[in-house]
Design a protein around this motif. Sequence first.
Motif, PDB file in Angstrom:
ATOM      1  N   LEU A  17      15.483   5.278  -0.908  1.00 27.49           N
ATOM      2  CA  LEU A  17      15.620   6.612  -0.452  1.00 27.49           C
ATOM      3  C   LEU A  17      17.232   6.973  -0.590  1.00 27.49           C
ATOM      4  O   LEU A  17      18.092   6.161  -0.273  1.00 27.49           O
ATOM      5  N   LEU A  19      20.145   9.280   0.845  1.00 30.34           N
ATOM      6  CA  LEU A  19      20.260  10.142   2.190  1.00 30.34           C
ATOM      7  C   LEU A  19      21.564  10.842   2.267  1.00 30.34           C
ATOM      8  O   LEU A  19      22.487   9.910   1.821  1.00 30.34           O
ATOM      9  N   GLY A  23      22.259  11.496   7.400  1.00 31.48           N
ATOM     10  CA  GLY A  23      21.224  10.677   7.584  1.00 31.48           C
ATOM     11  C   GLY A  23      21.032   9.382   7.954  1.00 31.48           C
ATOM     12  O   GLY A  23      20.453   8.765   8.727  1.00 31.48           O
ATOM     13  N   CYS A  41      14.345  -0.247   7.358  1.00 35.57           N
ATOM     14  CA  CYS A  41      15.015  -0.046   6.420  1.00 35.57           C
ATOM     15  C   CYS A  41      16.249  -0.999   6.198  1.00 35.57           C
ATOM     16  O   CYS A  41      16.621  -1.879   7.163  1.00 35.57           O
ATOM     17  N   SER A  43      19.894  -0.713   4.394  1.00 38.68           N
ATOM     18  CA  SER A  43      21.198   0.057   3.768  1.00 38.68           C
ATOM     19  C   SER A  43      22.064  -0.606   3.139  1.00 38.68           C
ATOM     20  O   SER A  43      22.453  -2.026   3.507  1.00 38.68           O
ATOM     21  N   SER A  62      26.399  10.356  -0.576  1.00 41.93           N
ATOM     22  CA  SER A  62      24.965  10.003  -0.646  1.00 41.93           C
ATOM     23  C   SER A  62      25.097   8.555  -0.159  1.00 41.93           C
ATOM     24  O   SER A  62      25.679   7.836  -0.712  1.00 41.93           O
ATOM     25  N   ASP A  80       8.156   8.153   3.931  1.00 38.91           N
ATOM     26  CA  ASP A  80       9.294   8.233   3.851  1.00 38.91           C
ATOM     27  C   ASP A  80       9.702   9.827   4.359  1.00 38.91           C
ATOM     28  O   ASP A  80      10.651  10.171   5.110  1.00 38.91           O
ATOM     29  N   LEU A  84      11.972  11.167   7.553  1.00 39.19           N
ATOM     30  CA  LEU A  84      13.073  12.133   7.633  1.00 39.19           C
ATOM     31  C   LEU A  84      12.759  13.410   8.568  1.00 39.19           C
ATOM     32  O   LEU A  84      13.580  13.845   9.091  1.00 39.19           O
ATOM     33  N   GLU A  88      15.107  14.338  11.801  1.00 40.13           N
ATOM     34  CA  GLU A  88      15.678  15.985  12.257  1.00 40.13           C
ATOM     35  C   GLU A  88      15.220  16.085  13.391  1.00 40.13           C
ATOM     36  O   GLU A  88      16.012  16.573  14.218  1.00 40.13           O
TER      37      GLU A  88
END
Length: 203
Positions: A17, A19, A23, A41, A43, A62, A80, A84, A88
């Motif tokens: 992903l 982001l 994010g 997840c 990162s 990003s 996914d 998201l 939000e």
Amino acid sequence: MSGEGRSIHYLDLEQELLLPEIGLQLLQNYGEQIKRWGWICSSHVQCSGPFTKNLNLLKKQSCRIDLLAVPCILGINLTDKDLLEYLEQLADTDGTSTLPPSVIHVLNFKACRGAIMFGDALLPSECSLIVEELKKTSLCFQCAHGRPTTAPLVNTVELHKHLAKLETSAESRSEAWHGLQRHIPSLERARERLSSAKRFHNG
């Protein structure tokens, strides 16, 4: 929500992903809440600086993350996009939201599809059990989507009060008042009235 209805589904292939930095900051800020639901997840970028709404407008970098697992709610794997959407919601509510929107969608879907439909044949005992179980719910007069399932036709308390007044009124009318008394209509009473009328007519 806990127990057998919620589990973690590990993906066969990690899903990448991309982001915006906001994010990733949301993932870091609300990581425990997200992980408790089953989104796991990893990162590859550490974004510096505290999360503030003013700085988010200026940051365009990003960040890539790998999605390793997703929640499984009542047999339905979330995605996914659901993650998201939850991010939000967490941003809008400052992390105070309890249920992800996708979880609510699944629960509503299952409640609707598992409900008794029009035309389903039920035994009287099943009907009685449903009504008794329905009494224990907090919103027994609407479905999972908010549509009304029942409509009041009469206020039984007021109806019984009105019937009691009518009975009292009927009893009072049956008592003699200044020599007059209300009689219940009957064939015998009709014959008496007819005989009385004939005597009056014949003089």
